[in-house]
Design a protein around this motif. Sequence first.
Motif, mmCIF file in Angstrom:
data_model
loop_
_atom_site.group_PDB
_atom_site.id
_atom_site.type_symbol
_atom_site.label_atom_id
_atom_site.label_comp_id
_atom_site.label_asym_id
_atom_site.label_seq_id
_atom_site.Cartn_x
_atom_site.Cartn_y
_atom_site.Cartn_z
ATOM 1 N N ALA A 11 -7.383 5.091 13.959
ATOM 2 C CA ALA A 11 -8.253 6.005 13.219
ATOM 3 C C ALA A 11 -9.091 6.852 14.170
ATOM 4 C CB ALA A 11 -9.154 5.218 12.274
ATOM 5 N N VAL A 12 -9.563 6.266 15.257
ATOM 6 C CA VAL A 12 -10.373 7.015 16.224
ATOM 7 C C VAL A 12 -9.538 8.096 16.897
ATOM 8 C CG1 VAL A 12 -11.559 6.831 18.452
ATOM 9 C CG2 VAL A 12 -12.090 5.233 16.621
ATOM 10 N N VAL A 13 -8.323 7.784 17.274
ATOM 11 C CA VAL A 13 -7.484 8.748 17.984
ATOM 12 C C VAL A 13 -6.883 9.779 17.037
ATOM 13 C CG1 VAL A 13 -5.359 8.993 19.331
ATOM 14 C CG2 VAL A 13 -6.978 7.192 19.881
ATOM 15 N N ALA A 14 -6.419 9.355 15.870
ATOM 16 C CA ALA A 14 -5.637 10.231 15.010
ATOM 17 C C ALA A 14 -6.413 10.864 13.866
ATOM 18 C CB ALA A 14 -4.455 9.459 14.436
ATOM 19 N N LEU A 41 -6.774 16.597 4.761
ATOM 20 C CA LEU A 41 -6.412 15.415 5.547
ATOM 21 C C LEU A 41 -5.386 15.776 6.613
ATOM 22 C CD1 LEU A 41 -6.635 12.350 5.974
ATOM 23 C CD2 LEU A 41 -4.817 12.091 4.278
ATOM 24 N N PHE A 42 -4.394 16.583 6.244
ATOM 25 C CA PHE A 42 -3.381 17.029 7.196
ATOM 26 C C PHE A 42 -4.022 17.756 8.373
ATOM 27 C CE2 PHE A 42 -0.796 20.642 8.622
ATOM 28 C CZ PHE A 42 0.299 19.977 9.141
ATOM 29 N N TRP A 43 -4.923 18.704 8.096
ATOM 30 C CA TRP A 43 -5.536 19.476 9.163
ATOM 31 C C TRP A 43 -6.466 18.630 10.018
ATOM 32 C CZ3 TRP A 43 -3.398 23.317 11.209
ATOM 33 C CH2 TRP A 43 -2.625 24.188 10.451
ATOM 34 N N ALA A 44 -7.137 17.672 9.414
ATOM 35 C CA ALA A 44 -7.982 16.769 10.200
ATOM 36 C C ALA A 44 -7.134 15.965 11.182
ATOM 37 C CB ALA A 44 -8.773 15.845 9.281
ATOM 38 N N ILE A 45 -5.978 15.505 10.737
ATOM 39 C CA ILE A 45 -5.091 14.730 11.610
ATOM 40 C C ILE A 45 -4.506 15.625 12.707
ATOM 41 C CG2 ILE A 45 -2.899 13.473 11.686
ATOM 42 C CD1 ILE A 45 -3.689 12.313 8.929
ATOM 43 N N ILE A 46 -4.073 16.821 12.349
ATOM 44 C CA ILE A 46 -3.504 17.736 13.344
ATOM 45 C C ILE A 46 -4.542 18.087 14.408
ATOM 46 C CG2 ILE A 46 -2.634 20.096 13.686
ATOM 47 C CD1 ILE A 46 -0.553 18.146 12.588
ATOM 48 N N LEU A 47 -5.766 18.414 13.990
ATOM 49 C CA LEU A 47 -6.823 18.727 14.954
ATOM 50 C C LEU A 47 -7.140 17.536 15.843
ATOM 51 C CD1 LEU A 47 -9.298 20.751 12.726
ATOM 52 C CD2 LEU A 47 -8.024 21.607 14.698
ATOM 53 N N SER A 48 -7.188 16.360 15.253
ATOM 54 C CA SER A 48 -7.517 15.165 16.018
ATOM 55 C C SER A 48 -6.442 14.832 17.039
ATOM 56 C CB SER A 48 -7.726 13.979 15.077
ATOM 57 O OG SER A 48 -8.168 12.878 15.802
ATOM 58 N N VAL A 49 -5.198 14.942 16.654
ATOM 59 C CA VAL A 49 -4.111 14.658 17.598
ATOM 60 C C VAL A 49 -4.120 15.680 18.730
ATOM 61 C CG1 VAL A 49 -1.597 14.616 17.833
ATOM 62 C CG2 VAL A 49 -2.687 13.417 15.946
ATOM 63 N N LEU A 71 -10.412 6.393 23.973
ATOM 64 C CA LEU A 71 -11.207 6.026 22.799
ATOM 65 C C LEU A 71 -12.674 6.408 22.986
ATOM 66 C CD1 LEU A 71 -9.734 2.529 21.884
ATOM 67 C CD2 LEU A 71 -9.388 4.686 20.688
ATOM 68 N N VAL A 72 -13.221 6.111 24.160
ATOM 69 C CA VAL A 72 -14.620 6.446 24.433
ATOM 70 C C VAL A 72 -14.824 7.957 24.378
ATOM 71 C CG1 VAL A 72 -16.398 6.446 26.242
ATOM 72 C CG2 VAL A 72 -15.109 4.361 25.742
ATOM 73 N N ALA A 73 -13.914 8.725 24.945
ATOM 74 C CA ALA A 73 -14.039 10.180 24.944
ATOM 75 C C ALA A 73 -13.936 10.740 23.527
ATOM 76 C CB ALA A 73 -12.974 10.801 25.837
ATOM 77 N N ASP A 74 -13.028 10.208 22.709
ATOM 78 C CA ASP A 74 -12.904 10.673 21.326
ATOM 79 C C ASP A 74 -14.164 10.372 20.520
ATOM 80 O OD1 ASP A 74 -10.448 11.926 21.372
ATOM 81 O OD2 ASP A 74 -9.323 10.143 20.773
ATOM 82 N N VAL A 75 -14.701 9.173 20.663
ATOM 83 C CA VAL A 75 -15.921 8.808 19.940
ATOM 84 C C VAL A 75 -17.099 9.649 20.436
ATOM 85 C CG1 VAL A 75 -17.600 6.954 19.564
ATOM 86 C CG2 VAL A 75 -15.165 6.494 19.321
ATOM 87 N N ALA A 76 -17.188 9.867 21.748
ATOM 88 C CA ALA A 76 -18.275 10.678 22.297
ATOM 89 C C ALA A 76 -18.184 12.121 21.804
ATOM 90 C CB ALA A 76 -18.246 10.635 23.821
#
Length: 102
Positions: A11-14, A41-49, A71-76
């Motif tokens: 969930a943190v990464v994707a 939801l699709f765009w949130a996942i695409i942006l996150s990836v 993980l730390v960088a994504d959360v930060a």
Amino acid sequence: MMFFRQILALAVVAWLPGAVIFSGPWLDRDRRAALDPEERLFWAIILSVAVSLSIALALAAAHRYSFGRLLVADVALAAGLAAAARGALRLGPAARRVGLTA
């Protein structure tokens, strides 16, 4: 317990960075809120990836990549963007909730 950590890491990464970027109060949030819930939801996942891949490549270029650092960088990044938005991440009443069709 290990399964829960893996789901949380996924969930943190994707999802997390993209969800914060997508629901931030910049660049016509009302128009994004009017999208179908599945498309949001699709765009949130695409942006996150895309963000997670960029961070992973930057860490690898610096010879510092590890999954924990990603993980730390994504959360930060998500926390920094949420702070920049001053916590105003709700899309408003125009946004419909995600249903079973997602």
